[in-house]
Design a protein around this motif. Structure first.
Motif, PDB file in Angstrom:
ATOM      1  N   GLY A   1      55.138  43.680  53.558  1.00  0.00           N
ATOM      2  CA  GLY A   1      55.336  42.334  53.027  1.00  0.00           C
ATOM      3  C   GLY A   1      54.013  41.587  52.923  1.00  0.00           C
ATOM      4  O   GLY A   1      53.723  40.941  51.914  1.00  0.00           O
ATOM      5  N   VAL A   2      53.191  41.697  53.965  1.00  0.00           N
ATOM      6  CA  VAL A   2      51.886  41.025  53.962  1.00  0.00           C
ATOM      7  C   VAL A   2      51.011  41.589  52.846  1.00  0.00           C
ATOM      8  O   VAL A   2      50.382  40.841  52.082  1.00  0.00           O
ATOM      9  N   ALA A   3      51.017  42.941  52.706  1.00  0.00           N
ATOM     10  CA  ALA A   3      50.200  43.571  51.666  1.00  0.00           C
ATOM     11  C   ALA A   3      50.642  43.089  50.288  1.00  0.00           C
ATOM     12  O   ALA A   3      49.810  42.785  49.413  1.00  0.00           O
ATOM     13  N   ALA A   4      51.970  42.993  50.075  1.00  0.00           N
ATOM     14  CA  ALA A   4      52.486  42.538  48.776  1.00  0.00           C
ATOM     15  C   ALA A   4      52.000  41.121  48.484  1.00  0.00           C
ATOM     16  O   ALA A   4      51.567  40.816  47.371  1.00  0.00           O
ATOM     17  N   LEU A   5      52.049  40.255  49.505  1.00  0.00           N
ATOM     18  CA  LEU A   5      51.607  38.873  49.304  1.00  0.00           C
ATOM     19  C   LEU A   5      50.119  38.815  48.984  1.00  0.00           C
ATOM     20  O   LEU A   5      49.695  38.076  48.087  1.00  0.00           O
ATOM     21  N   GLU A   6      49.315  39.602  49.719  1.00  0.00           N
ATOM     22  CA  GLU A   6      47.868  39.568  49.484  1.00  0.00           C
ATOM     23  C   GLU A   6      47.543  40.025  48.066  1.00  0.00           C
ATOM     24  O   GLU A   6      46.670  39.456  47.402  1.00  0.00           O
ATOM     25  N   MET A   7      48.263  41.062  47.598  1.00  0.00           N
ATOM     26  CA  MET A   7      48.021  41.546  46.237  1.00  0.00           C
ATOM     27  C   MET A   7      48.398  40.477  45.217  1.00  0.00           C
ATOM     28  O   MET A   7      47.678  40.241  44.244  1.00  0.00           O
ATOM     29  N   MET A   8      49.533  39.786  45.449  1.00  0.00           N
ATOM     30  CA  MET A   8      49.939  38.734  44.507  1.00  0.00           C
ATOM     31  C   MET A   8      48.888  37.627  44.459  1.00  0.00           C
ATOM     32  O   MET A   8      48.592  37.081  43.406  1.00  0.00           O
ATOM     33  N   LYS A   9      48.324  37.323  45.615  1.00  0.00           N
ATOM     34  CA  LYS A   9      47.306  36.264  45.650  1.00  0.00           C
ATOM     35  C   LYS A   9      46.047  36.709  44.915  1.00  0.00           C
ATOM     36  O   LYS A   9      45.452  35.934  44.157  1.00  0.00           O
ATOM     37  N   ALA A  10      45.668  37.978  45.128  1.00  0.00           N
ATOM     38  CA  ALA A  10      44.484  38.490  44.440  1.00  0.00           C
ATOM     39  C   ALA A  10      44.684  38.420  42.920  1.00  0.00           C
ATOM     40  O   ALA A  10      43.766  38.052  42.184  1.00  0.00           O
ATOM     41  N   LEU A  11      45.892  38.751  42.455  1.00  0.00           N
ATOM     42  CA  LEU A  11      46.173  38.693  41.015  1.00  0.00           C
ATOM     43  C   LEU A  11      46.126  37.255  40.513  1.00  0.00           C
ATOM     44  O   LEU A  11      45.604  36.979  39.431  1.00  0.00           O
ATOM     45  N   SER A  12      46.689  36.338  41.326  1.00  0.00           N
ATOM     46  CA  SER A  12      46.780  34.955  40.861  1.00  0.00           C
ATOM     47  C   SER A  12      45.399  34.344  40.676  1.00  0.00           C
ATOM     48  O   SER A  12      45.232  33.384  39.927  1.00  0.00           O
ATOM     49  N   ALA A  13      44.379  34.903  41.341  1.00  0.00           N
ATOM     50  CA  ALA A  13      43.023  34.378  41.172  1.00  0.00           C
ATOM     51  C   ALA A  13      42.515  34.598  39.748  1.00  0.00           C
ATOM     52  O   ALA A  13      41.579  33.930  39.315  1.00  0.00           O
ATOM     53  N   TYR A  14      43.144  35.547  39.016  1.00  0.00           N
ATOM     54  CA  TYR A  14      42.734  35.801  37.630  1.00  0.00           C
ATOM     55  C   TYR A  14      43.720  35.207  36.636  1.00  0.00           C
ATOM     56  O   TYR A  14      43.729  35.572  35.466  1.00  0.00           O
ATOM     57  N   MET A  15      44.624  34.337  37.112  1.00  0.00           N
ATOM     58  CA  MET A  15      45.630  33.761  36.220  1.00  0.00           C
ATOM     59  C   MET A  15      45.269  32.324  35.875  1.00  0.00           C
ATOM     60  O   MET A  15      44.499  31.679  36.579  1.00  0.00           O
ATOM     61  N   ASN A  16      45.889  31.819  34.823  1.00  0.00           N
ATOM     62  CA  ASN A  16      45.814  30.390  34.500  1.00  0.00           C
ATOM     63  C   ASN A  16      46.136  29.610  35.770  1.00  0.00           C
ATOM     64  O   ASN A  16      47.104  29.915  36.456  1.00  0.00           O
ATOM     65  N   PRO A  17      45.303  28.601  36.132  1.00  0.00           N
ATOM     66  CA  PRO A  17      45.558  27.896  37.397  1.00  0.00           C
ATOM     67  C   PRO A  17      46.963  27.281  37.502  1.00  0.00           C
ATOM     68  O   PRO A  17      47.426  27.006  38.613  1.00  0.00           O
ATOM     69  N   ASP A  18      47.642  27.086  36.394  1.00  0.00           N
ATOM     70  CA  ASP A  18      48.994  26.521  36.437  1.00  0.00           C
ATOM     71  C   ASP A  18      50.065  27.591  36.652  1.00  0.00           C
ATOM     72  O   ASP A  18      51.246  27.346  36.399  1.00  0.00           O
ATOM     73  N   PHE A  19      49.683  28.775  37.146  1.00  0.00           N
ATOM     74  CA  PHE A  19      50.615  29.913  37.157  1.00  0.00           C
ATOM     75  C   PHE A  19      51.934  29.624  37.863  1.00  0.00           C
ATOM     76  O   PHE A  19      52.950  30.205  37.518  1.00  0.00           O
ATOM     77  N   LEU A  20      51.936  28.714  38.832  1.00  0.00           N
ATOM     78  CA  LEU A  20      53.198  28.458  39.562  1.00  0.00           C
ATOM     79  C   LEU A  20      54.237  27.751  38.692  1.00  0.00           C
ATOM     80  O   LEU A  20      55.379  27.565  39.108  1.00  0.00           O
ATOM     81  N   THR A  21      53.840  27.300  37.497  1.00  0.00           N
ATOM     82  CA  THR A  21      54.816  26.678  36.590  1.00  0.00           C
ATOM     83  C   THR A  21      55.098  27.565  35.375  1.00  0.00           C
ATOM     84  O   THR A  21      55.766  27.137  34.444  1.00  0.00           O
ATOM     85  N   HIS A  22      54.582  28.801  35.373  1.00  0.00           N
ATOM     86  CA  HIS A  22      54.754  29.667  34.193  1.00  0.00           C
ATOM     87  C   HIS A  22      55.884  30.667  34.382  1.00  0.00           C
ATOM     88  O   HIS A  22      55.772  31.579  35.191  1.00  0.00           O
ATOM     89  N   ASP A  23      56.972  30.518  33.639  1.00  0.00           N
ATOM     90  CA  ASP A  23      58.026  31.532  33.647  1.00  0.00           C
ATOM     91  C   ASP A  23      57.685  32.577  32.582  1.00  0.00           C
ATOM     92  O   ASP A  23      56.607  32.529  31.995  1.00  0.00           O
ATOM     93  N   SER A  24      58.603  33.523  32.321  1.00  0.00           N
ATOM     94  CA  SER A  24      58.223  34.580  31.380  1.00  0.00           C
ATOM     95  C   SER A  24      58.026  34.038  29.969  1.00  0.00           C
ATOM     96  O   SER A  24      57.258  34.605  29.199  1.00  0.00           O
TER      97      SER A  24
END
Lengths: 413, 340
Positions: A217-240
């Motif tokens: 679970g921790v590894a999954a979260l860390e990977m998601m965070k690493a990916l989010s660093a390369y996303m549009n900063p508004d990613f928490l409001t982006h659905d598909s």
């Protein structure tokens, strides 16, 4: 509101066309009313079911992104408002839990001998739904951008991160990674995928006790965070939908996206020609050296309501069967989904889902309490991705929130 | 008024209030002390296009028998109110025992969903209520002071935020504050940080929601105050002017006291409305950073898994919260009513 409007217009069009092209479906009278999600493949199914309408057989449908909010209340009445709900791997569970859909064994025996066995969804030995398409999230990438940096399409999330780093460093794109990370259902789905990729199990075997607070679970979260660093900063409001819009605008080069949503990215109409011509799909990614792809397999199918007359049930079964008959496949509908229908030939955009199946991806867990865990994950992940909580606390809080809900619902004592 | 006339006049209203307000509240109360039955889970085999797997499912026959026995569900008393999603008594106690400093304690409390939602709700209410009333008051004063010729257009422009439907107004702003939108890009430029995003920061999201709240509700205060300003006694104002009172002194000692009953009335309505803040969170898609009690009820009711008892308990707590917040204003109104 615009979603409702968007749903209403094609429905009205189907109803209008239904009276023109009438098909002989074997049913002569009754009431068919379909509720389901709104995307091209489901519109096709509903339109073809509507062709069964005759003077004494009415077929109507309500296709909307809000379908999960209205299908259960719409089937609890007696008689039920909706005689059929189009559902998927996860949403059938809510209908099963409340006992509003009927076993289809008798109807299959009487009228459905020609439906292939593998389309029948059997729960506890009873046929509860008929599947018509498969779906999954898999890699979507920009050929031209990867060629510019001289990198092969990634096979793992680690390779994807490395490619994203080069794209950003070369100044090709500021935020080259896309992802449907909107807090709520979408974000939870991304966690489910990643956690499965690391080999995690959601519950203690045979019980409703959660088991996600662990190294996977921790590894999954860390990977998601690493990916989010390369996303549009508004990613928490982006659905598909918003992620697809970012893709169409040419801001993103790599993302994990639903198979059912990639078709619209590759067509020329309404798209930037460079983006449309260079959008390609690939197999789902693995993560952390795992063999199973970090994604889940989904099926979409239809059900028949419990609280309706036998006549209406028969009419619904026959209309829906016509809705997914091989005759619906033509040049236009072929690429809309990975159809589980005889005569289906995969289009290039369907390659991702086909590879997901070939790689032995796990189906989304069909457990009565999975929806509660999914909701708790969707509500609990945002503080971690925003950098306000560490991974272990986040997972512990999610488990606590789930346990509270599961106790209220009677799944845990 | 004769009793019979009074009854004939009042009875339909009272019946409607009983049917549509009192009964539903009672039903919500009953729901909040009951929870669904214990689920009878059975291990089964599920077959899908991707193969067969061992899984679990709810035993419908056993559940049906339980339901027939106790149609309301399990009686859980105040259990739902005390659980982690609501008042979280045991988590509060653990946080108190486990934290060395008061700051730690509040930090831990804010991880609990109910208190997080309450923190936002109270912050929103405590800032939006006075600021929107004050803004409305100043706009009303300004409009009252300009020549009559321009008043019509200025009033129309001032009322725009109220004319635009809340959802539409919020959606327009939602796109403007996007990191690619005009406000979002301006903030990035001003701060010199290209990765700054209004939607990604909790603090900025809160500020954005509060500014939106003030902007969208100030016209209401403006309309009420503008009407009130027309009733300020002109002779008192004129005598004050003769006595040499400045413009500010006239406002301070004549206008504001004259408008005080209106302010009380407005505070009453605004506190109630702002405590139920909901639409901006949905339309700004701000659920990740800001939750209110109403938003909580909404997410419990929607989705695949409906937590009706949880939603009912939050509703009762919200009603309780509104009553507590309104009580000072209500007492005040009652007293001034008694004096009059």
């Amino acid at each position: 509101m615009h979603k409702v409007l968007k749903a209403a217009i094609p429905v009205a069009a189907f109803l209008a066309s239904a009276s023109i092209a009438s098909a002989d479906c074997g049913a002569t009278s009754g009431r068919v009313n379909i509720v389901g999600n709104e995307f091209p493949a489901i519109k096709t199914v509903a339109a073809n079911a509507a062709k069964c309408a005759t003077g004494s057989l009415t077929v109507s449908s309500n296709l909307t992104a809000n379908h999960q909010k209205i299908n259960l209340p719409g089937m609890q009445g007696n008689p039920a408002e909706y005689t059929s709900a189009i559902i998927a791997t996860s949403s059938i569970v809510a209908l099963m839990n409340d006992n509003v859909i009927r076993p289809l064994d008798a109807l299959v025996a009487a009228h459905g001998a020609d439906i292939p066995k593998n389309q029948l969804i059997t729960i506890n030995g009873k046929v509860m739904a008929v599947a018509f398409m498969a779906n999954s999230q898999h890699l979507v990438y920009r050929k031209d951008v990867l060629e510019k940096i001289g990198v092969q399409p990634p096979k793992t999330y680690e390779e994807l991160l490395a490619a994203a780093k080069i794209i950003r460093e070369k100044g090709l794109m500021k935020n080259p990674v896309g992802g449907a990370y909107q807090a709520g259902w979408n974000l939870a789905q991304e966690f489910v995928n990643m956690y499965i990729g690391y080999g995690g199990e959601f519950f203690k075997p045979g019980s409703a006790e959660p088991a996600i607070n662990n190294p996977q679970g921790v590894a999954a979260l860390e990977m998601m965070k690493a990916l989010s660093a390369y996303m549009n900063p508004d990613f928490l409001t982006h659905d598909s939908n918003a992620t697809s819009a970012e893709w169409k605008a040419g801001n993103v080069a790599l993302m994990s996206m639903w198979g059912s949503r990639t078709g619209v990215l590759t067509v020329k109409e309404g798209n930037d020609p460079v983006v449309a011509a260079n959008t390609a799909v690939g197999a789902p990614l693995t993560v952390g050296g795992g063999k199973i792809p970090a994604t889940t397999l989904w099926w979409d199918g239809w059900t028949v309501a419990k609280n309706i007359s036998e006549d209406d049930a028969k009419a619904t079964f026959l209309a829906m069967k016509n809705g997914i008959s091989p005759s619906i496949l033509n040049d236009e509908t072929m690429g809309q989904a990975v159809w589980m229908i005889k005569g289906y030939k995969p289009a290039p955009v369907n390659e991702g889902v086909m590879q997901t199946m070939a790689m032995g991806a796990k189906p989304y867990p069909m457990l009565p309490y999975m929806g509660l865990l999914h909701t708790a994950i969707g509500d609990g992940l945002a503080p971690f991705l925003a950098g306000k909580k560490d991974a272990a606390t986040t997972l512990a809080d999610i488990q606590a929130a789930y346990v509270t809900a599961a106790k209220e619902k009677g799944f845990l004592k | 008024m004769r009793h019979k006339t009074f009854l004939a006049f009042f009875l339909p209203t009272a019946t409607a209030m009983f049917l549509f307000i009192a009964l539903p509240i009672v039903s919500v109360l009953v729901q909040s002390v009951h929870a669904p039955h214990e689920q009878v889970i059975r291990e089964v085999e599920n077959c899908t296009p991707f193969g067969c797997t061992k899984s679990t499912t709810v035993d419908q026959d056993a559940t049906a028998a339980l339901r027939a026995d106790q149609p309301l569900g399990r009686f859980v008393g105040l259990g739902i109110y005390g659980d982690r999603s609501h008042l979280a008594f045991s988590e509060l106690a653990a946080a108190w025992a486990g934290s060395a400093r008061l700051g730690d304690f509040f930090d831990r409390i804010l991880h609990l969903p109910f208190y997080r939602a309450l923190a936002f709700t109270l912050t929103y209410m405590a800032t939006v209520t006075p600021l929107s009333i004050a803004l409305g008051f100043f706009v009303a004063l300004a409009v009252n002071a300009i020549p009559r010729l321009f008043r019509g257009p200025v009033i129309f422009v001032s009322l725009l935020p109220m004319i635009v439907t809340p959802l539409v107004g919020a959606l327009i702003l939602f796109w403007m504050v996007d990191s690619r939108g005009i406000i979002g890009a301006a903030v990035q430029w001003a701060a010199g940080d290209p990765n700054l995003s209004l939607k990604a920061s909790t603090t900025l999201t809160w500020i954005m929601l509060i500014v939106y709240g003030i902007w969208s509700t100030a016209p209401f205060a403006f309309v009420v105050y503008y009407a009130g300003l027309q009733t300020v006694p002109q002779d008192t104002l004129e005598s004050a002017m003769i006595d040499g009172a400045s413009r500010w002194e006239r406002v301070r000692y004549i206008v504001i006291p004259h408008l005080l009953p209106l302010t009380t009335f407005m505070a009453l309505i605004k506190i109630m409305d702002n405590f139920r803040v909901f639409e901006p969170i949905v339309s700004f898609n701000a659920g990740a950073h800001a939750q209110s009690l109403s938003y909580f009820i909404y997410s419990d009711l929607g989705g695949e898994t409906r937590l009706l008892s949880s939603a009912a308990a939050t509703s009762v707590l919200t009603i309780g919260g509104v009553l507590v917040l309104l009580s000072p204003v209500l007492v005040r109104t009652w007293r001034s009513f008694g004096r009059a």
